[in-house]
Design an enzyme around this catalytic site. Structure first.
Site, PDB file in Angstrom:
ATOM      1  N   CYS A 386      -6.793  -7.500  -5.206  1.00 29.13           N
ATOM      2  CA  CYS A 386      -6.198  -7.361  -6.534  1.00 29.13           C
ATOM      3  C   CYS A 386      -5.253  -8.524  -6.838  1.00 29.13           C
ATOM      4  O   CYS A 386      -5.712  -9.603  -7.172  1.00 29.13           O
ATOM      5  CB  CYS A 386      -5.511  -6.000  -6.652  1.00 29.13           C
ATOM      6  SG  CYS A 386      -5.309  -5.528  -8.363  1.00 29.13           S
ATOM      7  N   HIS A 516      -9.458  -2.537  -5.261  1.00 25.54           N
ATOM      8  CA  HIS A 516      -8.784  -2.195  -3.996  1.00 25.54           C
ATOM      9  C   HIS A 516      -9.827  -1.558  -3.085  1.00 25.54           C
ATOM     10  O   HIS A 516      -9.911  -0.334  -3.001  1.00 25.54           O
ATOM     11  CB  HIS A 516      -7.635  -1.221  -4.247  1.00 25.54           C
ATOM     12  CG  HIS A 516      -6.464  -1.864  -4.914  1.00 25.54           C
ATOM     13  ND1 HIS A 516      -5.549  -2.598  -4.212  1.00 25.54           N
ATOM     14  CD2 HIS A 516      -6.086  -1.889  -6.206  1.00 25.54           C
ATOM     15  CE1 HIS A 516      -4.631  -3.059  -5.059  1.00 25.54           C
ATOM     16  NE2 HIS A 516      -4.936  -2.644  -6.272  1.00 25.54           N
ATOM     17  N   GLU A 518      -9.863  -1.088  -0.135  1.00 28.01           N
ATOM     18  CA  GLU A 518      -9.296  -0.264   0.953  1.00 28.01           C
ATOM     19  C   GLU A 518      -9.457   1.232   0.684  1.00 28.01           C
ATOM     20  O   GLU A 518      -9.534   2.035   1.603  1.00 28.01           O
ATOM     21  CB  GLU A 518      -7.824  -0.621   1.193  1.00 28.01           C
ATOM     22  CG  GLU A 518      -6.854  -0.435   0.033  1.00 28.01           C
ATOM     23  CD  GLU A 518      -6.722  -1.664  -0.873  1.00 28.01           C
ATOM     24  OE1 GLU A 518      -7.694  -2.459  -0.957  1.00 28.01           O
ATOM     25  OE2 GLU A 518      -5.666  -1.802  -1.527  1.00 28.01           O
TER      26      GLU A 518
HETATM   27  N1  GLN Z   1      -0.008  -6.943 -10.831  1.00 31.44           N
HETATM   28  C1  GLN Z   1      -1.419  -7.186 -10.929  1.00 31.44           C
HETATM   29  C2  GLN Z   1      -2.027  -6.502 -12.127  1.00 31.44           C
HETATM   30  O1  GLN Z   1      -1.450  -5.601 -12.682  1.00 31.44           O
HETATM   31  C3  GLN Z   1      -2.126  -6.775  -9.660  1.00 31.44           C
HETATM   32  C4  GLN Z   1      -2.106  -5.301  -9.451  1.00 31.44           C
HETATM   33  C5  GLN Z   1      -2.450  -4.891  -8.056  1.00 31.44           C
HETATM   34  O2  GLN Z   1      -2.400  -5.684  -7.128  1.00 31.44           O
HETATM   35  N2  GLN Z   1      -2.765  -3.637  -7.904  1.00 31.44           N
HETATM   36  O3  GLN Z   1      -3.107  -6.838 -12.538  1.00 31.44           O
END
Ligand code: GLN
Length: 539
Positions: A386, A516, A518
């Site tokens: 992300c 994500h 994970e």
């Molecule tokens: N802050 C970034 C976004 O909102 C990444 C978010 C994250 O890593 N879950 O897109």
């Protein structure tokens, strides 16, 4: 069938691992062929965990249906390999929200609305709904917090009420038995007292789960039997073990599953845990280490380090490492270290692979970018999750495409090269400061480009992974990035144009995803992105 409700409560201290105990109880009943569904109750007033800081509450678990909830639900999914919906995380905020909503609609027909019975009835209604919707035979309910707290009392009362009303209810109380250092002895008194507190709420536990550094012995079991009126056979040792996935086996050695069935008037059954047992064997037989560096920022509260903020990433690493007969060793790296002194980057020399996990805001960002640059230039296997992908794009734009000062607008609104920018529909949401459950959330389809690393590791043309973000790779820069060698190998199917996986073909293993991954990793089915990372360290 009328479901059974098993309530798992905790005594003595919070953080003793009730979640793993709950997941393991559910696992052994599932292994006996029952349809089980776990539920977590969190006694706080937040509607969900989405608006909480990771150092406050640990990591936020993202469900397939887009919930941002308590990380215990992650343990349940990993142990049971089930997709658990967000409604299975109940918070006091939600309970009151519903009660007040009904009150405003005149749903209580002129009554005075009170904690007892109305709030308790709402808890009961939520649990019954979950049982109905899932057709579960066992609903396993973990009550967050410790018995005796003001906050969670309504849930104990609701459980008691359900039993009074003829529901089939079983109470499992998890207690902690400290071994006092200066005595070298395991003490049962705090456990006894917590059972007394439970008694004041009208609850006599059917089982005691004894958490402690060591297994509880016969002498102490007898003590608990005498003082807590729980027969010795139903006092179960739930001692520290590594890996935690062994707990269902430890509990089954004590025949917990059949003891539960007996207590509920059911016939004993065999448990099918063969695959699980092989996994534990494989883990125990693994000898070689793999060192994974995690460059994050949500570590410190006070003078303590909190690895809870990245628990799912950690578990995903373990699953992948074990799959490759490796013992994972995690090197926690606070990205701010690199910002203080770039020489600290030398620390990365000792890692076999690097992960930059998700995150928010500007803190620690420059340090993460330095780490990514190091991994890219030194051919260290890299996985960006992300924010990790977004920052890999920022790094590539700055240092390969020559866009000096490129950034995400999350960090620098005035950047000349906003290579990462808000998703268009998120602009309005932020203007209105409407933060709760408004990110792009939950399971989304990723279409994977053929003949890419992503396609090789997933082995298919599309996959569903879970997301939680507001920003995206700015579509205006995709062409330039690709011309310079960055490959976007996964795109969204629905929301035209969202780049969901990116990679560098010339590198040993350099891949990042807007998702994500994970969250979909399971002990017996590691996520391919993590599995690929470990495999890259071996080759
Ligand atoms: N802050 C970034 C976004 O909102 C990444 C978010 C994250 O890593 N879950 O897109």
């Amino acid at each position: 069938m009328q479901p059974f409700y098993i309530f798992v409560s905790g005594g003595v201290s919070s953080g003793i691992g009730k979640g793993i105990t709950t997941a393991s109880i559910a696992k052994i009943l599932q292994a006996k062929g029952f349809r089980v569904i776990p539920v977590k109750i969190d006694p706080y007033l937040n509607f969900d965990a989405g608006t909480m800081r990771p150092t406050e509450h640990g990591e936020v678990w993202v469900t397939e249906d887009g919930g941002e909830i308590d990380q215990d639900l992650g343990h349940y999914e990993r142990f049971l390999d089930l997709i658990i919906p967000k409604e299975n995380n109940i918070t006091t905020g939600q309970i009151y929200w519903n009660v007040l909503g009904r009150e405003r609609k005149g749903g209580y027909l002129g009554q005075t609305v009170e904690a007892i019975p109305h709030v308790i009835d709402e808890v009961y209604r939520r649990l019954r709904n979950i049982a109905d919707n899932t057709q579960a035979e066992f609903v396993i309910v973990e009550i967050g917090g410790t018995v005796g707290e003001y906050q969670n009392e309504i849930y104990f009362r609701a459980a008691r009420m359900m039993k009074t009303k003829g529901e089939r209810v079983l109470f499992v109380h998890t207690v902690y038995l400290p071994i006092l250092k200066h005595l070298g002895e395991m003490k049962t008194k705090p456990a006894q007292q917590s059972v007394e507190v439970l008694g004041k709420l009208g609850i006599q536990p059917d089982f005691l789960m004894c958490r402690g550094e060591k297994p509880i012995d016969e002498v102490r079991k007898r003590k608990l039997e005498t003082f807590c009126y729980v027969p010795k056979e139903r006092i179960i040792s739930d001692h520290d073990i590594e890996p935690i996935y062994e707990l269902p086996l430890i509990l089954e050695e004590q025949d917990l599953g059949n003891k539960i069935l007996k207590q509920l008037g059911l016939q004993p059954r065999e448990s099918k845990l063969d695959e699980w047992k092989s996994l534990i064997q494989k883990i125990k037989n693994s000898k070689e280490k793999v060192r994974i560096g995690i460059v994050g920022k949500y570590f410190d509260i006070g003078s303590f380090y909190l690895t809870d903020s990245y628990v799912t990433v950690l578990e995903a690493i373990k699953h992948a490492a074990w799959n490759n007969s490796r013992i994972p060793e995690i090197i926690w790296i606070d990205s701010k270290e690199f910002e203080k002194d770039e020489k600290n980057l030398q620390k990365l020399k000792s890692v076999d692979a690097l992960i930059v996990p998700g995150g928010f805001g500007e803190g620690g960002v420059e340090g993460k970018i330095l780490a990514i640059k190091y991994a890219r230039e030194n051919n260290i296997p890299f996985l960006g999750l992300c924010y990790g992908l977004q920052l890999a794009v920022v790094e590539f734009a700055r240092n390969v495409c020559g866009m000096k000062g490129a950034n995400s607008t999350e960090v620098d609104l005035m950047t000349k090269y906003p290579v990462v920018d808000l998703l268009p529909w998120q602009k309005k949401i932020l203007e209105e400061s409407n933060y709760g459950a408004t990110m792009r959330l939950g399971g989304q389809l990723i279409e994977i480009k053929k003949e890419t690393l992503a396609h090789k590791i997933y082995g298919k043309d599309s996959v569903i992974e879970r997301f939680r973000h507001r920003y995206e790779i700015n579509p205006e820069y995709v062409k330039t990035l690709e011309e310079n060698g960055f490959v976007f190998s996964g795109k969204s199917a629905k929301d035209e144009g969202i780049m969901q996986i990116g990679e560098l073909p010339k590198h040993n293993y350099f891949i990042g995803t807007q998702a994500h991954p994970e969250f979909t990793s399971r002990p017996l089915r590691p996520n391919p992105m993590f599995d690929g990372l470990i495999k890259a360290t071996i080759k």
